[in-house]
Write an enzyme that holds these catalytic residues in place. Structure first.
Site, short mmCIF file in Angstrom:
data_model
loop_
_atom_site.label_atom_id
_atom_site.label_comp_id
_atom_site.label_asym_id
_atom_site.label_seq_id
_atom_site.Cartn_x
_atom_site.Cartn_y
_atom_site.Cartn_z
N LYS A 90 19.90 -89.42 70.31
CA LYS A 90 20.48 -88.38 69.46
C LYS A 90 19.64 -88.19 68.19
CE LYS A 90 23.99 -87.49 72.21
NZ LYS A 90 24.10 -86.22 72.96
N TYR B 196 21.37 -94.77 73.04
CA TYR B 196 22.12 -93.54 72.73
C TYR B 196 21.77 -93.02 71.33
CZ TYR B 196 26.17 -90.37 72.39
OH TYR B 196 26.98 -89.27 72.25
N SER C 130 25.23 -85.73 68.14
CA SER C 130 26.32 -86.68 67.90
C SER C 130 26.23 -87.11 66.44
CB SER C 130 26.13 -87.91 68.80
OG SER C 130 26.94 -88.98 68.34
P1 NAD Z 1 31.62 -86.24 79.45
O1 NAD Z 1 31.23 -87.52 80.07
O2 NAD Z 1 32.93 -85.64 79.81
O3 NAD Z 1 30.51 -85.13 79.64
C1 NAD Z 1 29.16 -85.38 79.88
C2 NAD Z 1 28.74 -84.49 81.01
O4 NAD Z 1 27.34 -84.62 81.23
C3 NAD Z 1 29.46 -84.87 82.32
O5 NAD Z 1 30.00 -83.71 82.91
C4 NAD Z 1 28.33 -85.43 83.16
O6 NAD Z 1 28.52 -85.22 84.54
C5 NAD Z 1 27.14 -84.66 82.63
N1 NAD Z 1 25.87 -85.31 82.95
C6 NAD Z 1 25.53 -86.61 82.78
N2 NAD Z 1 24.29 -86.82 83.22
C7 NAD Z 1 23.83 -85.63 83.69
C8 NAD Z 1 22.63 -85.21 84.27
N3 NAD Z 1 21.61 -86.07 84.49
N4 NAD Z 1 22.48 -83.90 84.62
C9 NAD Z 1 23.49 -83.02 84.42
N5 NAD Z 1 24.68 -83.38 83.87
C10 NAD Z 1 24.83 -84.67 83.52
O7 NAD Z 1 31.56 -86.53 77.88
P2 NAD Z 1 31.55 -85.51 76.64
O8 NAD Z 1 32.15 -86.24 75.53
O9 NAD Z 1 32.09 -84.20 77.01
O10 NAD Z 1 29.99 -85.42 76.34
C11 NAD Z 1 29.30 -84.18 76.19
C12 NAD Z 1 28.20 -84.33 75.15
O11 NAD Z 1 28.81 -84.56 73.87
C13 NAD Z 1 27.25 -85.50 75.38
O12 NAD Z 1 25.93 -85.08 75.08
C14 NAD Z 1 27.73 -86.53 74.38
O13 NAD Z 1 26.69 -87.40 73.99
C15 NAD Z 1 28.19 -85.64 73.25
N6 NAD Z 1 29.10 -86.29 72.32
C16 NAD Z 1 30.37 -86.61 72.69
C17 NAD Z 1 31.22 -87.21 71.76
C18 NAD Z 1 32.64 -87.57 72.07
O14 NAD Z 1 33.31 -88.17 71.21
N7 NAD Z 1 33.19 -87.25 73.22
C19 NAD Z 1 30.75 -87.50 70.48
C20 NAD Z 1 29.44 -87.16 70.15
C21 NAD Z 1 28.64 -86.56 71.07
#
Ligand code: NAD
Length: 282
Positions: free
Chosen positions: A184, A180, A167
């Site tokens: 990261k 968080y 992130s």
């Molecule tokens: P999201 O909530 O749609 O996806 C996260 C996924 O992780 C979900 O499908 C959830 O079910 C799964 N998950 C959570 N805990 C779990 C576990 N214990 N075992 C297996 N799966 C699990 O959100 P996203 O934005 O798609 O996030 C994906 C990644 O991207 C994350 O690591 C998040 O920190 C990172 N991220 C997202 C953003 C953003 O702006 N969306 C920004 C920076 C980083």
């Protein structure tokens, strides 16, 4: 400072080239958001994909069906990535089904936000457990499998590729999200250390640091015009990121096109890490 006018958000339409044909990818947290788009992108680039999910079996089955519709094969595999026994079982089932794993996208992640004085130990441990320990457990099993299989030069010059979903908060401190940001930040040095340790074996380890991407994890930041307007102040490129922006980066990092890249964090953030507060002279 008022919100800058947003030009009609023009999104790129970039095709996927078959750079991963015959390779097996495992994407964690692939039933939604970035993981779902990445699983589909890898499949469009020719990979067979294991779609890990934590609890939403129906959503994972839909991703499998979408992958099959673009002409590849997929398997939905449930596992809580913070649990060692479940991660071991997940890798066993993927290897049994598809023979091996060439690409791991360690994407599963979550938030449990609170100001530090109100943050419970349970919320701290949950976030570190999924976002950091989960990356350790999945990377370890991937490395064991890459070593067992060895390089298959007809598929890739590398023995394996690991892509950690980090992130912008691996470098941007984030008040109210200490667990968080710490997770990261930890991913950043976990990734670099593994990259250094494994490079001699032709195992590449990199990270993607998304900025603000339109997914369920941050819905409150984009689903009203007011929230979206505030968000644009943080985005020099003046649009929110789409999950496919990340999928394209993941395909490149998984392919031999990035063969000389290891230990790198690719920021895919529309300029969020460019100190946008200084745009108007600070
Ligand atoms: P999201 O909530 O749609 O996806 C996260 C996924 O992780 C979900 O499908 C959830 O079910 C799964 N998950 C959570 N805990 C779990 C576990 N214990 N075992 C297996 N799966 C699990 O959100 P996203 O934005 O798609 O996030 C994906 C990644 O991207 C994350 O690591 C998040 O920190 C990172 N991220 C997202 C953003 C953003 O702006 N969306 C920004 C920076 C980083």
């Amino acid at each position: 400072m008022s919100a800058p006018e947003m030009p009609a958000a023009r999104l790129p339409t970039v095709p996927y080239y078959p750079v991963l044909t015959g390779q097996v990818a495992l994407v964690t947290g692939a039933s939604s958001g970035i993981g779902r788009a990445t699983a589909l992108g890898l499949a469009r680039a020719g990979a067979v994909v294991a779609v890990n999910y934590g609890s939403d079996a129906k959503a994972a089955a839909e991703v499998v069906a979408e992958i099959e519709a673009v002409g590849s094969r997929a398997l939905a595999v449930r596992a809580d990535v913070s649990r060692e026994d479940e991660v071991l079982a997940m890798f066993r089932s993927v290897v049994e089904t598809f023979g091996t794993v060439h690409v791991l996208v360690s994407n599963a992640g979550l938030q449990r936000d609170a100001p530090i004085a109100e943050m419970s130990l349970a919320d701290w441990n949950t976030v570190i457990g999924v976002n950091l320990t989960g990356q350790f457990l999945c990377a370890r099993e991937a490395v064991r499998e890459f070593r067992r299989r060895g390089i298959q030069p007809d598929l890739s010059v590398a023995a394996g590729k690991i892509i950690c979903m980090s992130s912008v908060h691996e470098v941007i401190p984030w008040a109210g999200h200490a667990n968080y940001a710490a997770s990261k930040g930890g991913v950043s040095l976990l990734m670099k250390t593994l990259a250094q340790e494994l490079a001699p074996e032709r195992i590449r380890v990199n990270a993607i640091a998304p900025g603000a991407i339109r997914t369920p994890i941050n819905r409150a930041a984009w689903d009203t015009p007011e929230a979206y307007g505030r968000l644009l102040h943080l985005l020099p490129y003046r649009r929110i990121g789409e999950p496919d922006d990340i999928a394209q980066a993941a395909v490149w990092l998984a392919s031999d096109a990035s063969d000389y890249v290891t230990g790198a964090t690719l920021f895919v953030d529309g300029g969020m890490t460019l100190y946008p507060g200084f745009e108007d002279n600070g």
